[in-house]
Motif scaffolding. Structure first.
Motif, PDB file in Angstrom:
ATOM      1  N   TYR A   1     -28.317 -21.942  15.433  1.00 18.47           N
ATOM      2  CA  TYR A   1     -28.087 -21.928  16.872  1.00 18.47           C
ATOM      3  C   TYR A   1     -28.291 -23.327  17.421  1.00 18.47           C
ATOM      4  CZ  TYR A   1     -27.582 -16.923  17.030  1.00 18.47           C
ATOM      5  OH  TYR A   1     -27.094 -15.650  16.861  1.00 18.47           O
ATOM      6  N   LEU A   2     -27.266 -23.828  18.102  1.00 17.62           N
ATOM      7  CA  LEU A   2     -27.302 -25.149  18.716  1.00 17.62           C
ATOM      8  C   LEU A   2     -27.228 -25.001  20.231  1.00 17.62           C
ATOM      9  CD1 LEU A   2     -24.872 -27.109  16.360  1.00 17.62           C
ATOM     10  CD2 LEU A   2     -27.371 -26.979  16.240  1.00 17.62           C
ATOM     11  N   VAL A   3     -27.650 -26.038  20.926  1.00 16.63           N
ATOM     12  CA  VAL A   3     -27.592 -26.067  22.385  1.00 16.63           C
ATOM     13  C   VAL A   3     -26.180 -26.456  22.798  1.00 16.63           C
ATOM     14  CG1 VAL A   3     -28.500 -27.169  24.462  1.00 16.63           C
ATOM     15  CG2 VAL A   3     -30.012 -26.790  22.487  1.00 16.63           C
ATOM     16  N   CYS A   4     -25.637 -25.739  23.763  1.00 13.26           N
ATOM     17  CA  CYS A   4     -24.346 -26.107  24.339  1.00 13.26           C
ATOM     18  C   CYS A   4     -24.400 -25.755  25.815  1.00 13.26           C
ATOM     19  CB  CYS A   4     -23.190 -25.395  23.651  1.00 13.26           C
ATOM     20  SG  CYS A   4     -21.612 -26.197  24.023  1.00 13.26           S
ATOM     21  N   GLY A   5     -24.277 -26.772  26.658  1.00 11.35           N
ATOM     22  CA  GLY A   5     -24.457 -26.553  28.093  1.00 11.35           C
ATOM     23  C   GLY A   5     -25.912 -26.206  28.339  1.00 11.35           C
TER      24      GLY A   5
ATOM     25  N   ALA B   1     -36.488 -21.315   5.168  1.00 12.33           N
ATOM     26  CA  ALA B   1     -36.953 -21.777   6.479  1.00 12.33           C
ATOM     27  C   ALA B   1     -36.880 -23.297   6.566  1.00 12.33           C
ATOM     28  CB  ALA B   1     -38.375 -21.293   6.728  1.00 12.33           C
ATOM     29  N   ARG B   2     -37.248 -23.973   5.497  1.00 11.14           N
ATOM     30  CA  ARG B   2     -37.195 -25.441   5.500  1.00 11.14           C
ATOM     31  C   ARG B   2     -35.751 -25.944   5.548  1.00 11.14           C
ATOM     32  NH1 ARG B   2     -42.144 -26.309   1.203  1.00 11.14           N
ATOM     33  NH2 ARG B   2     -43.778 -26.396   2.794  1.00 11.14           N
ATOM     34  N   ALA B   3     -34.863 -25.296   4.797  1.00 15.67           N
ATOM     35  CA  ALA B   3     -33.459 -25.716   4.791  1.00 15.67           C
ATOM     36  C   ALA B   3     -32.822 -25.509   6.165  1.00 15.67           C
ATOM     37  CB  ALA B   3     -32.682 -24.945   3.720  1.00 15.67           C
ATOM     38  N   LEU B   4     -33.148 -24.393   6.813  1.00 10.77           N
ATOM     39  CA  LEU B   4     -32.593 -24.136   8.147  1.00 10.77           C
ATOM     40  C   LEU B   4     -33.152 -25.120   9.175  1.00 10.77           C
ATOM     41  CD1 LEU B   4     -32.625 -20.239   8.147  1.00 10.77           C
ATOM     42  CD2 LEU B   4     -30.615 -21.724   8.040  1.00 10.77           C
ATOM     43  N   LEU B   5     -34.440 -25.443   9.062  1.00 16.61           N
ATOM     44  CA  LEU B   5     -35.023 -26.434   9.961  1.00 16.61           C
ATOM     45  C   LEU B   5     -34.333 -27.782   9.779  1.00 16.61           C
ATOM     46  CD1 LEU B   5     -37.102 -27.465  12.003  1.00 16.61           C
ATOM     47  CD2 LEU B   5     -38.707 -27.740  10.084  1.00 16.61           C
ATOM     48  N   THR B   6     -34.094 -28.170   8.529  1.00 13.66           N
ATOM     49  CA  THR B   6     -33.397 -29.430   8.254  1.00 13.66           C
ATOM     50  C   THR B   6     -32.018 -29.437   8.889  1.00 13.66           C
ATOM     51  OG1 THR B   6     -34.622 -29.750   6.207  1.00 13.66           O
ATOM     52  CG2 THR B   6     -32.540 -30.943   6.414  1.00 13.66           C
ATOM     53  N   GLU B   7     -31.306 -28.308   8.807  1.00 14.85           N
ATOM     54  CA  GLU B   7     -29.979 -28.212   9.436  1.00 14.85           C
ATOM     55  C   GLU B   7     -30.071 -28.418  10.948  1.00 14.85           C
ATOM     56  OE1 GLU B   7     -26.685 -27.837   8.491  1.00 14.85           O
ATOM     57  OE2 GLU B   7     -27.535 -28.343   6.538  1.00 14.85           O
ATOM     58  N   LEU B   8     -31.079 -27.817  11.561  1.00 20.40           N
ATOM     59  CA  LEU B   8     -31.230 -27.944  13.011  1.00 20.40           C
ATOM     60  C   LEU B   8     -31.619 -29.356  13.426  1.00 20.40           C
ATOM     61  CD1 LEU B   8     -33.061 -24.603  13.825  1.00 20.40           C
ATOM     62  CD2 LEU B   8     -30.719 -25.216  14.431  1.00 20.40           C
ATOM     63  N   GLN B   9     -32.275 -30.086  12.535  1.00 17.23           N
ATOM     64  CA  GLN B   9     -32.697 -31.451  12.850  1.00 17.23           C
ATOM     65  C   GLN B   9     -31.580 -32.470  12.640  1.00 17.23           C
ATOM     66  OE1 GLN B   9     -36.099 -31.285  10.217  1.00 17.23           O
ATOM     67  NE2 GLN B   9     -37.524 -31.275  11.940  1.00 17.23           N
ATOM     68  N   GLN B  10     -30.517 -32.074  11.932  1.00 17.27           N
ATOM     69  CA  GLN B  10     -29.414 -33.002  11.703  1.00 17.27           C
ATOM     70  C   GLN B  10     -28.562 -33.141  12.962  1.00 17.27           C
ATOM     71  OE1 GLN B  10     -27.099 -31.901   8.302  1.00 17.27           O
ATOM     72  NE2 GLN B  10     -28.820 -32.065   6.900  1.00 17.27           N
TER      73      GLN B  10
ATOM     74  N   SER C   1     -25.436 -29.771  20.683  1.00 21.55           N
ATOM     75  CA  SER C   1     -26.520 -30.704  20.380  1.00 21.55           C
ATOM     76  C   SER C   1     -27.691 -29.890  19.849  1.00 21.55           C
ATOM     77  CB  SER C   1     -26.935 -31.482  21.636  1.00 21.55           C
ATOM     78  OG  SER C   1     -27.478 -30.605  22.601  1.00 21.55           O
ATOM     79  N   SER C   2     -28.744 -30.594  19.426  1.00 23.64           N
ATOM     80  CA  SER C   2     -29.949 -29.918  18.942  1.00 23.64           C
ATOM     81  C   SER C   2     -31.167 -30.566  19.591  1.00 23.64           C
ATOM     82  CB  SER C   2     -30.050 -30.005  17.421  1.00 23.64           C
ATOM     83  OG  SER C   2     -31.183 -29.274  16.978  1.00 23.64           O
ATOM     84  N   ALA C   3     -32.164 -29.745  19.906  1.00 22.94           N
ATOM     85  CA  ALA C   3     -33.381 -30.224  20.559  1.00 22.94           C
ATOM     86  C   ALA C   3     -34.565 -30.299  19.600  1.00 22.94           C
ATOM     87  CB  ALA C   3     -33.725 -29.297  21.731  1.00 22.94           C
ATOM     88  N   LEU C   4     -34.341 -30.008  18.309  1.00 26.77           N
ATOM     89  CA  LEU C   4     -35.449 -29.966  17.354  1.00 26.77           C
ATOM     90  C   LEU C   4     -36.001 -31.359  17.076  1.00 26.77           C
ATOM     91  CD1 LEU C   4     -36.718 -27.502  15.747  1.00 26.77           C
ATOM     92  CD2 LEU C   4     -34.595 -27.016  16.905  1.00 26.77           C
ATOM     93  N   PRO C   5     -37.310 -31.557  17.180  1.00 25.42           N
ATOM     94  CA  PRO C   5     -37.891 -32.860  16.844  1.00 25.42           C
ATOM     95  C   PRO C   5     -37.727 -33.158  15.356  1.00 25.42           C
ATOM     96  CG  PRO C   5     -39.505 -31.442  17.958  1.00 25.42           C
ATOM     97  CD  PRO C   5     -38.299 -30.613  17.669  1.00 25.42           C
ATOM     98  N   ALA C   6     -37.418 -34.401  15.031  1.00 28.18           N
ATOM     99  CA  ALA C   6     -37.177 -34.796  13.638  1.00 28.18           C
ATOM    100  C   ALA C   6     -38.429 -34.685  12.785  1.00 28.18           C
ATOM    101  CB  ALA C   6     -36.635 -36.224  13.586  1.00 28.18           C
ATOM    102  N   HIS C   7     -39.602 -34.787  13.386  1.00 27.56           N
ATOM    103  CA  HIS C   7     -40.843 -34.784  12.618  1.00 27.56           C
ATOM    104  C   HIS C   7     -41.444 -33.387  12.448  1.00 27.56           C
ATOM    105  CE1 HIS C   7     -41.898 -35.173  16.864  1.00 27.56           C
ATOM    106  NE2 HIS C   7     -43.028 -34.542  16.559  1.00 27.56           N
ATOM    107  N   LEU C   8     -40.812 -32.333  12.957  1.00 26.84           N
ATOM    108  CA  LEU C   8     -41.331 -30.975  12.826  1.00 26.84           C
ATOM    109  C   LEU C   8     -41.242 -30.509  11.376  1.00 26.84           C
ATOM    110  CD1 LEU C   8     -42.404 -28.432  14.359  1.00 26.84           C
ATOM    111  CD2 LEU C   8     -40.012 -27.689  14.476  1.00 26.84           C
ATOM    112  N   LYS C   9     -42.299 -29.889  10.880  1.00 22.20           N
ATOM    113  CA  LYS C   9     -42.347 -29.345   9.515  1.00 22.20           C
ATOM    114  C   LYS C   9     -42.705 -27.866   9.591  1.00 22.20           C
ATOM    115  CE  LYS C   9     -42.111 -33.497   7.612  1.00 22.20           C
ATOM    116  NZ  LYS C   9     -40.785 -34.026   7.738  1.00 22.20           N
ATOM    117  N   VAL C  10     -42.376 -27.124   8.530  1.00 21.57           N
ATOM    118  CA  VAL C  10     -42.719 -25.702   8.462  1.00 21.57           C
ATOM    119  C   VAL C  10     -43.386 -25.419   7.122  1.00 21.57           C
ATOM    120  CG1 VAL C  10     -40.413 -25.004   7.594  1.00 21.57           C
ATOM    121  CG2 VAL C  10     -41.850 -23.341   8.783  1.00 21.57           C
TER     122      VAL C  10
END
Length: 195
Positions: free
Chosen positions: A51-55, A81-90, A102-111
């Motif tokens: 899920y990405l941000v749009c509008g 979970a880690r692979a999906l987080l990586t996708e959201l951070q790209q 766009s994506s709002a996930l911080p690049a430094h977030l880990k799970v």
């Protein structure tokens, strides 16, 4: 000069002393996800919904996700979970960016996986869920909730790095339409109330 002032003043919109909520600004982006390929990806990959941000909402996009190699008897939840987080951070692809994603996930977030005393489906984040940007938390909850490897529960059980109890966050239609719902107290249900 007087004619110009009269023309500007006569635009037809009257001022008001009462605040008016006219909704979000109109969007000039399509928020239409690029078509996903139907051919299977290379070995070690799988199709996943992120899920990405749009509008001012969230929209789903299909991505080919690379899963890390794990032993056959290992729990697939954490690598997924880690692979999906990586996708959201790209950064979104050029086609996704053109469509307004766009994506709002911080690049430094880990799970990480659950701690002792956590439910087996809990995931621990390196940042407290309440301290994440609201759109980032909503993206993560909805992406995890859509994953078949994570149970496709339309929810995620998340905790932070401290001793706080993990909470269940549901990916509802309200969350998809208004991701800033995460700023409202009480979005994450205590697990003791969920059962």
């Amino acid at each position: 000069m007087a004619a110009l002032a009269l023309a500007v003043a006569g635009c037809g919109i009257r001022g008001t002393s009462v605040p008016v909520d006219a909704g979000g600004a109109p969007s000039r982006v399509s928020c239409k996800a690029p078509a996903a390929g139907t051919a299977p990806g290379p070995p070690g990959t799988t199709q996943a919904t992120v899920y990405l941000v749009c509008g001012s909402a969230l929209a789903q996009v299909e991505r080919t996700v690379t899963l890390p190699k794990e032993s056959p008897d290992a729990d697939p939840r954490l690598p997924t979970a880690r692979a999906l987080l990586t996708e959201l951070q790209q950064r979104p692809s050029p086609d996704e960016e053109k469509a307004g994603f766009s994506s709002a996930l911080p690049a430094h977030l880990k799970v990480t996986g659950p701690r002792s005393g956590d439910p087996s489906d809990a995931l621990r984040l390196s940042i407290r869920p309440d301290d994440l940007p609201s759109f980032a938390l909503a993206q993560l909850v909805c992406t995890y909730g859509a994953s078949t490897a994570l149970g496709r529960t339309h929810a995620a059980v998340l905790g932070g790095p401290g001793d706080d109890t993990a909470h269940r966050f549901d990916c509802s239609a309200d969350v998809l339409a208004n991701p800033d719902i995460a700023e409202n107290a009480g979005w994450g249900d205590p697990l003791s109330d969920v059962g």
